[in-house]
Design a protein around this motif. Structure first.
Motif, PDB file in Angstrom:
ATOM      1  N   ARG A 117      78.203  59.283 -22.478  1.00  0.00           N
ATOM      2  CA  ARG A 117      79.204  58.706 -23.383  1.00  0.00           C
ATOM      3  C   ARG A 117      80.403  58.165 -22.615  1.00  0.00           C
ATOM      4  O   ARG A 117      81.479  57.982 -23.178  1.00  0.00           O
ATOM      5  CB  ARG A 117      79.653  59.758 -24.386  1.00  0.00           C
ATOM      6  N   CYS A 118      80.257  57.888 -21.336  1.00  0.00           N
ATOM      7  CA  CYS A 118      81.325  57.273 -20.551  1.00  0.00           C
ATOM      8  C   CYS A 118      81.777  55.986 -21.237  1.00  0.00           C
ATOM      9  O   CYS A 118      80.963  55.117 -21.568  1.00  0.00           O
ATOM     10  CB  CYS A 118      80.835  56.974 -19.140  1.00  0.00           C
ATOM     11  N   SER A 119      83.077  55.838 -21.444  1.00  0.00           N
ATOM     12  CA  SER A 119      83.594  54.678 -22.168  1.00  0.00           C
ATOM     13  C   SER A 119      83.340  53.377 -21.412  1.00  0.00           C
ATOM     14  O   SER A 119      83.207  52.310 -22.027  1.00  0.00           O
ATOM     15  CB  SER A 119      85.093  54.848 -22.434  1.00  0.00           C
ATOM     16  N   TYR A 120      83.241  53.431 -20.095  1.00  0.00           N
ATOM     17  CA  TYR A 120      82.984  52.222 -19.305  1.00  0.00           C
ATOM     18  C   TYR A 120      81.524  51.788 -19.445  1.00  0.00           C
ATOM     19  O   TYR A 120      81.220  50.601 -19.353  1.00  0.00           O
ATOM     20  CB  TYR A 120      83.359  52.465 -17.843  1.00  0.00           C
ATOM     21  N   PHE A 121      80.646  52.733 -19.667  1.00  0.00           N
ATOM     22  CA  PHE A 121      79.243  52.414 -19.930  1.00  0.00           C
ATOM     23  C   PHE A 121      79.094  51.730 -21.287  1.00  0.00           C
ATOM     24  O   PHE A 121      78.321  50.782 -21.451  1.00  0.00           O
ATOM     25  CB  PHE A 121      78.409  53.697 -19.877  1.00  0.00           C
ATOM     26  N   GLU A 141      88.519  54.559 -10.654  1.00  0.00           N
ATOM     27  CA  GLU A 141      89.974  54.380 -10.597  1.00  0.00           C
ATOM     28  C   GLU A 141      90.562  54.244 -11.994  1.00  0.00           C
ATOM     29  O   GLU A 141      91.760  53.977 -12.140  1.00  0.00           O
ATOM     30  CB  GLU A 141      90.325  53.138  -9.768  1.00  0.00           C
ATOM     31  N   GLY A 142      89.732  54.437 -13.011  1.00  0.00           N
ATOM     32  CA  GLY A 142      90.191  54.263 -14.382  1.00  0.00           C
ATOM     33  C   GLY A 142      90.467  55.587 -15.069  1.00  0.00           C
ATOM     34  O   GLY A 142      90.802  56.584 -14.433  1.00  0.00           O
ATOM     35  N   HIS A 143      90.297  55.600 -16.383  1.00  0.00           N
ATOM     36  CA  HIS A 143      90.538  56.807 -17.168  1.00  0.00           C
ATOM     37  C   HIS A 143      89.299  57.694 -17.063  1.00  0.00           C
ATOM     38  O   HIS A 143      88.276  57.427 -17.689  1.00  0.00           O
ATOM     39  CB  HIS A 143      90.829  56.437 -18.625  1.00  0.00           C
ATOM     40  N   ASN A 144      89.379  58.755 -16.286  1.00  0.00           N
ATOM     41  CA  ASN A 144      88.209  59.578 -15.986  1.00  0.00           C
ATOM     42  C   ASN A 144      88.380  61.029 -16.428  1.00  0.00           C
ATOM     43  O   ASN A 144      87.884  61.954 -15.787  1.00  0.00           O
ATOM     44  CB  ASN A 144      87.871  59.509 -14.497  1.00  0.00           C
ATOM     45  N   ARG A 145      89.054  61.226 -17.530  1.00  0.00           N
ATOM     46  CA  ARG A 145      89.332  62.573 -18.043  1.00  0.00           C
ATOM     47  C   ARG A 145      88.065  63.368 -18.340  1.00  0.00           C
ATOM     48  O   ARG A 145      88.015  64.585 -18.148  1.00  0.00           O
ATOM     49  CB  ARG A 145      90.187  62.462 -19.311  1.00  0.00           C
ATOM     50  N   MET A 146      87.007  62.694 -18.807  1.00  0.00           N
ATOM     51  CA  MET A 146      85.778  63.382 -19.219  1.00  0.00           C
ATOM     52  C   MET A 146      84.753  63.492 -18.089  1.00  0.00           C
ATOM     53  O   MET A 146      83.666  64.019 -18.304  1.00  0.00           O
ATOM     54  CB  MET A 146      85.138  62.622 -20.388  1.00  0.00           C
ATOM     55  N   HIS A 147      85.070  63.051 -16.908  1.00  0.00           N
ATOM     56  CA  HIS A 147      84.035  62.769 -15.918  1.00  0.00           C
ATOM     57  C   HIS A 147      83.708  63.925 -14.972  1.00  0.00           C
ATOM     58  O   HIS A 147      84.233  65.029 -15.081  1.00  0.00           O
ATOM     59  CB  HIS A 147      84.402  61.490 -15.175  1.00  0.00           C
ATOM     60  N   ALA A 148      82.794  63.641 -14.043  1.00  0.00           N
ATOM     61  CA  ALA A 148      82.146  64.668 -13.234  1.00  0.00           C
ATOM     62  C   ALA A 148      83.061  65.269 -12.174  1.00  0.00           C
ATOM     63  O   ALA A 148      83.964  64.605 -11.649  1.00  0.00           O
ATOM     64  CB  ALA A 148      80.901  64.085 -12.565  1.00  0.00           C
ATOM     65  N   ILE A 157      80.417  58.321 -11.763  1.00  0.00           N
ATOM     66  CA  ILE A 157      80.961  59.667 -11.947  1.00  0.00           C
ATOM     67  C   ILE A 157      80.803  60.131 -13.397  1.00  0.00           C
ATOM     68  O   ILE A 157      81.507  61.021 -13.865  1.00  0.00           O
ATOM     69  CB  ILE A 157      82.432  59.754 -11.504  1.00  0.00           C
ATOM     70  N   ALA A 158      79.838  59.543 -14.113  1.00  0.00           N
ATOM     71  CA  ALA A 158      79.602  59.898 -15.508  1.00  0.00           C
ATOM     72  C   ALA A 158      78.954  61.274 -15.606  1.00  0.00           C
ATOM     73  O   ALA A 158      78.401  61.798 -14.639  1.00  0.00           O
ATOM     74  CB  ALA A 158      78.710  58.848 -16.167  1.00  0.00           C
ATOM     75  N   VAL A 159      79.005  61.865 -16.809  1.00  0.00           N
ATOM     76  CA  VAL A 159      78.386  63.169 -17.045  1.00  0.00           C
ATOM     77  C   VAL A 159      77.303  63.056 -18.115  1.00  0.00           C
ATOM     78  O   VAL A 159      77.333  62.177 -18.983  1.00  0.00           O
ATOM     79  CB  VAL A 159      79.419  64.231 -17.480  1.00  0.00           C
ATOM     80  N   HIS A 160      76.337  63.967 -18.033  1.00  0.00           N
ATOM     81  CA  HIS A 160      75.273  64.045 -19.034  1.00  0.00           C
ATOM     82  C   HIS A 160      75.816  64.761 -20.273  1.00  0.00           C
ATOM     83  O   HIS A 160      76.490  65.788 -20.150  1.00  0.00           O
ATOM     84  CB  HIS A 160      74.082  64.805 -18.456  1.00  0.00           C
ATOM     85  N   HIS A 266      76.233  64.567 -13.636  1.00  0.00           N
ATOM     86  CA  HIS A 266      75.341  63.553 -14.174  1.00  0.00           C
ATOM     87  C   HIS A 266      74.072  64.169 -14.753  1.00  0.00           C
ATOM     88  O   HIS A 266      73.274  63.483 -15.400  1.00  0.00           O
ATOM     89  CB  HIS A 266      74.983  62.567 -13.057  1.00  0.00           C
ATOM     90  N   LYS A 267      73.871  65.468 -14.531  1.00  0.00           N
ATOM     91  CA  LYS A 267      72.744  66.207 -15.061  1.00  0.00           C
ATOM     92  C   LYS A 267      73.221  67.612 -15.413  1.00  0.00           C
ATOM     93  O   LYS A 267      74.293  68.032 -14.947  1.00  0.00           O
ATOM     94  CB  LYS A 267      71.605  66.269 -14.035  1.00  0.00           C
TER      95      LYS A 267
END
Length: 327
Positions: A117-121, A141-148, A157-160, A266-267
């Motif tokens: 659900r990464c917003s950039y995706f 370099e963006g808004h990565n509050r939810m990331h890995a 750096i997205a998460v599953h 990511h997993k």
């Protein structure tokens, strides 16, 4: 939404053959994730293969565990008597996922394969190597509050997002697959991939493969279990951090343990070293904190998600405390 063809086979072989004819086609069951992606233009499959008529909707005892078909609804699994008796941790995780309406549509197979659900995706105007390889990772370099904080690369750096998958990796489940080369079993821990240089590949499924179901081996983790999901609102939200914790106790001594985290990689992220560190020790907060410190080795945060470096170990400790206290 782009135009697409729609087919509805009634046999597994026919479904696999339909996918083999077009590598860009997609299987669809509940559609709770895929249709959103199509509406936003993130995915544009030219053909949808509806698999809802396939005989994959049963929960049944297997030789050494429990077999759950790929088309069983999430709500059905969460409420099933066998699941609640043998794998209550799975029932807890599914009850924590999404909303009641979505759980009544989403399937086990689809839950495993849902996209980040990464917003950039999701935003086709932004760079995303997962959506368009080579375009860059906007989240770096963006808004990565939810990331890995584990297992990421400079490409992604997205998460599953799946709660169910966190429990399945903790319980040593296996995925049952069928494809052009026949049927095979895959350890659930090997289903999902870390991003590396190919973040567009979420899984290790081979071309044309269909998930038939999942098998969970019998285990002693039927009493002292807890799935703790920390999120920004009480329901219908994805995890900032989640922990699946299961203990087998002899009095107050830990005989065996299972630990996995969600929302951090990511997993689904299995905490094998932390599990081993618990065995033979008393089920105390001090023991749990030692395991949490071990679990966090190698973690690294980005600009907006440094809070996870504190939230994650605290969640591990609380999940273990809740598991030890439960019956």
């Amino acid at each position: 939404m782009n135009q697409f063809q729609y087919v509805r086979p009634t046999k597994t072989k026919a479904a696999i053959e339909a996918l083999a004819k077009d590598a860009n086609a997609q299987f669809i069951a509940g559609g709770t994730n895929l249709l959103d992606l199509m509406k936003r233009g993130v995915m544009t499959p030219p053909r949808l293969i509806d698999i809802n008529r396939l005989p994959l909707d049963k929960i049944e005892k297997a030789e050494a565990g429990l077999r759950i078909g790929a088309l069983v609804l999430n709500s059905t699994v969460a409420e099933d008597k066998l699941v609640r008796e043998r794998h209550p941790l799975l029932a807890q995780a599914l009850a924590a996922g999404a909303s009641a309406q979505l759980r009544n549509m989403a399937t086990v197979g689809g839950n495993m394969l849902q996209r980040t659900r990464c917003s950039y995706f999701y935003d086709t105007a932004m760079p995303c190597n997962k959506r368009e390889p080579g375009s860059g990772c906007g989240a770096l370099e963006g808004h990565n509050r939810m990331h890995a904080i584990f297992g990421f690369s400079d490409k992604c750096i997205a998460v599953h997002p799946s709660d169910m998958s966190v429990v399945l990796v903790a319980l040593d489940a296996a995925v049952l697959l069928s494809g052009p080369k026949g049927e095979r079993r895959l350890a659930f821990s090997d289903l999902h991939r870390l991003p590396g240089d190919t973040p567009q590949r979420d899984t290790n499924l081979e071309p044309g493969e269909l998930i038939l179901g999942v098998e969970i081996p019998d285990s002693p983790f039927t009493r002292h279990v807890h799935y703790l999901k920390v999120r920004e609102r009480a329901s219908y939200a994805f995890a900032l951090v989640s922990v699946a914790a299961a203990l087998s106790l002899d009095g107050n001594t830990i005989k065996d343990a299972r630990l996995a985290m969600g929302g951090v990689a990511h997993k689904p992220w299995r905490l094998s070293a932390a599990e081993k560190s618990l065995i033979g020790k008393p089920a105390t907060e001090a023991t749990f904190r030692q395991a949490a410190e071990l679990a966090m080795q190698g973690a690294k945060a980005f600009k907006h998600n440094a809070y996870k470096l504190q939230l994650a170990p605290n969640t591990i400790v609380q999940a273990l405390k809740n598991a030890a206290a439960s019956a």
